[in-house]
Design a protein around this motif. Structure first.
Motif, PDB file in Angstrom:
ATOM      1  N   ILE A  71      17.081  16.914  12.312  1.00  0.00           N
ATOM      2  CA  ILE A  71      16.316  15.944  11.462  1.00  0.00           C
ATOM      3  C   ILE A  71      14.813  16.416  11.544  1.00  0.00           C
ATOM      4  O   ILE A  71      14.186  16.414  10.423  1.00  0.00           O
ATOM      5  CB  ILE A  71      16.490  14.646  11.899  1.00  0.00           C
ATOM      6  CG1 ILE A  71      17.961  14.004  11.615  1.00  0.00           C
ATOM      7  CG2 ILE A  71      15.277  13.655  11.282  1.00  0.00           C
ATOM      8  CD1 ILE A  71      18.185  13.788  10.124  1.00  0.00           C
ATOM      9  N   ASN A  72      14.618  17.030  12.704  1.00  0.00           N
ATOM     10  CA  ASN A  72      12.916  17.189  12.695  1.00  0.00           C
ATOM     11  C   ASN A  72      12.475  18.652  12.745  1.00  0.00           C
ATOM     12  O   ASN A  72      11.089  18.876  12.999  1.00  0.00           O
ATOM     13  CB  ASN A  72      12.301  16.629  13.961  1.00  0.00           C
ATOM     14  CG  ASN A  72      13.114  16.834  15.221  1.00  0.00           C
ATOM     15  OD1 ASN A  72      14.403  16.971  15.195  1.00  0.00           O
ATOM     16  ND2 ASN A  72      12.465  16.791  16.510  1.00  0.00           N
ATOM     17  N   ASP A  73      13.307  19.538  12.129  1.00  0.00           N
ATOM     18  CA  ASP A  73      13.229  20.765  11.888  1.00  0.00           C
ATOM     19  C   ASP A  73      12.655  20.996  10.473  1.00  0.00           C
ATOM     20  O   ASP A  73      13.213  20.742   9.480  1.00  0.00           O
ATOM     21  CB  ASP A  73      14.485  21.701  11.850  1.00  0.00           C
ATOM     22  CG  ASP A  73      14.102  23.143  11.562  1.00  0.00           C
ATOM     23  OD1 ASP A  73      13.144  23.431  11.100  1.00  0.00           O
ATOM     24  OD2 ASP A  73      14.975  24.039  11.788  1.00  0.00           O
ATOM     25  N   PRO A  74      11.402  21.678  10.261  1.00  0.00           N
ATOM     26  CA  PRO A  74      10.657  21.310   8.771  1.00  0.00           C
ATOM     27  C   PRO A  74      11.336  22.153   7.895  1.00  0.00           C
ATOM     28  O   PRO A  74      11.390  22.022   6.758  1.00  0.00           O
ATOM     29  CB  PRO A  74       9.366  22.225   9.307  1.00  0.00           C
ATOM     30  CG  PRO A  74       9.296  22.186  10.464  1.00  0.00           C
ATOM     31  CD  PRO A  74      10.428  22.034  11.273  1.00  0.00           C
ATOM     32  N   LYS A  75      12.613  23.042   8.184  1.00  0.00           N
ATOM     33  CA  LYS A  75      13.274  23.914   7.340  1.00  0.00           C
ATOM     34  C   LYS A  75      14.459  22.810   6.915  1.00  0.00           C
ATOM     35  O   LYS A  75      14.984  23.212   5.854  1.00  0.00           O
ATOM     36  CB  LYS A  75      13.688  25.033   8.053  1.00  0.00           C
ATOM     37  CG  LYS A  75      12.665  26.145   8.318  1.00  0.00           C
ATOM     38  CD  LYS A  75      13.323  27.448   8.546  1.00  0.00           C
ATOM     39  CE  LYS A  75      13.874  27.639   9.908  1.00  0.00           C
ATOM     40  NZ  LYS A  75      13.128  27.360  11.175  1.00  0.00           N
ATOM     41  N   LEU A  81      20.720  16.213   3.613  1.00  0.00           N
ATOM     42  CA  LEU A  81      21.218  15.629   4.718  1.00  0.00           C
ATOM     43  C   LEU A  81      21.440  14.276   4.522  1.00  0.00           C
ATOM     44  O   LEU A  81      22.613  13.746   4.822  1.00  0.00           O
ATOM     45  CB  LEU A  81      20.164  15.787   5.904  1.00  0.00           C
ATOM     46  CG  LEU A  81      21.047  15.442   7.285  1.00  0.00           C
ATOM     47  CD1 LEU A  81      22.260  16.281   7.615  1.00  0.00           C
ATOM     48  CD2 LEU A  81      20.085  15.504   8.407  1.00  0.00           C
ATOM     49  N   ARG A  82      20.423  13.494   3.831  1.00  0.00           N
ATOM     50  CA  ARG A  82      20.567  12.034   3.566  1.00  0.00           C
ATOM     51  C   ARG A  82      21.851  11.902   2.589  1.00  0.00           C
ATOM     52  O   ARG A  82      22.570  10.829   2.803  1.00  0.00           O
ATOM     53  CB  ARG A  82      19.238  11.541   2.866  1.00  0.00           C
ATOM     54  CG  ARG A  82      18.403  11.436   4.056  1.00  0.00           C
ATOM     55  CD  ARG A  82      17.251  10.416   3.361  1.00  0.00           C
ATOM     56  NE  ARG A  82      15.799  10.675   4.296  1.00  0.00           N
ATOM     57  CZ  ARG A  82      14.715  11.419   3.767  1.00  0.00           C
ATOM     58  NH1 ARG A  82      14.595  11.466   2.482  1.00  0.00           N
ATOM     59  NH2 ARG A  82      13.903  11.208   4.667  1.00  0.00           N
ATOM     60  N   SER A  83      22.093  12.744   1.745  1.00  0.00           N
ATOM     61  CA  SER A  83      23.312  12.680   0.648  1.00  0.00           C
ATOM     62  C   SER A  83      24.440  12.565   1.557  1.00  0.00           C
ATOM     63  O   SER A  83      25.583  12.192   1.010  1.00  0.00           O
ATOM     64  CB  SER A  83      23.237  13.579  -0.267  1.00  0.00           C
ATOM     65  OG  SER A  83      23.979  14.886   0.371  1.00  0.00           O
TER      66      SER A  83
END
Length: 247
Positions: A71-75, A81-83
């Motif tokens: 989740i916290n990877d800027p890439k 992902l939310r979908s």
């Protein structure tokens, strides 16, 4: 569930609002097909924790992996992902100006690129699944709170999520409408949907949860099987909470 793959993996997640720490070193894993209930007193960080899982709340320390994606990877493409992670909120978040059918199809078309026909077919199938086929042409304001929440669940399901997050889905409902929403959630749990639910509905937790996470002051204080939680919660704080909520 040891051989099942980990769907949601939180490691030492901490979050601050300016100087106030709302989450402290929260670590837990949720396996595929597991139903985990997150409970605790008001202000304990439950809703914040569940919103970090799909990036709705940023966090400043630790890592969260959903189906192996950070989740916290800027890439990471958070929208993509939310979908794949269904989220059902306390207040249904339906579009008031769209019909129920349009509410069910808009994200499928815009985010997943489905055709209108395919999106409508899937959306209406899930509307039927939550027992509301007769209301497809109505608008949200024409439905009761319990019905709107069931539409919100159908909408999340029509995105084919790998997991479902529920943030106090019954707390805004009249008491007689709570069961109609919980019944849908029980059905999902029995079908093997991976679920993380923030709720005070202890009857639901007893019926379908595999595990219960108890939070207090931003920390995960208990993380155990539902039997252990209800029969022998280890901490005094959890016992006080249960005594209050069950009596």
């Amino acid at each position: 569930m040891t051989d099942q793959k980990t769907m949601i993996d939180l490691q030492n997640v901490s979050k601050w609002y300016k100087d106030f720490q709302v989450l402290t070193d929260c670590t837990t894993q949720i396996k595929q097909g597991e139903v985990v209930v997150v409970c605790g007193p008001s202000g304990s960080g439950k809703s914040t924790l569940i919103k970090t899982v799909n990036g709705l709340e940023p966090f400043q320390a630790g890592t969260i992996l959903v189906d192996g994606i950070s989740i916290n990877d800027p890439k990471t493409d958070l929208n993509k992902l939310r979908s794949r992670v269904g989220m059902v909120f306390q207040h249904f978040e339906l579009f008031p100006h769209l019909s129920i059918t349009e509410n069910l199809t808009i994200a499928q078309v815009k985010v997943l690129g489905r055709s209108e026909a395919e999106a409508k077919k899937k959306g209406l199938a899930y509307l039927d699944r939550v027992g509301l086929s007769a209301h497809a042409a109505k608008f949200p304001a024409q439905l009761s709170g319990g019905q709107q929440q069931r539409v919100a669940i159908a909408r999340a399901l029509s995105m084919d999520p790998i997991a479902m997050l529920f943030d106090e889905p019954t707390s805004a409902l009249d008491p007689e409408m709570i069961n109609e929403v919980l019944d849908v959630m029980v059905g999902l749990a029995k079908e093997g949907m991976t679920m993380m639910c923030v709720t005070h509905e202890m009857g639901f937790a007893r019926q379908v949860a595999d595990r219960v996470i108890f939070m207090d002051q931003g920390k995960i204080v208990e993380d155990c099987s539902k039997d252990d939680f209800f029969n022998a919660p280890r901490g005094e704080r959890a016992q006080q909470f249960l005594n209050k909520i069950l009596h």
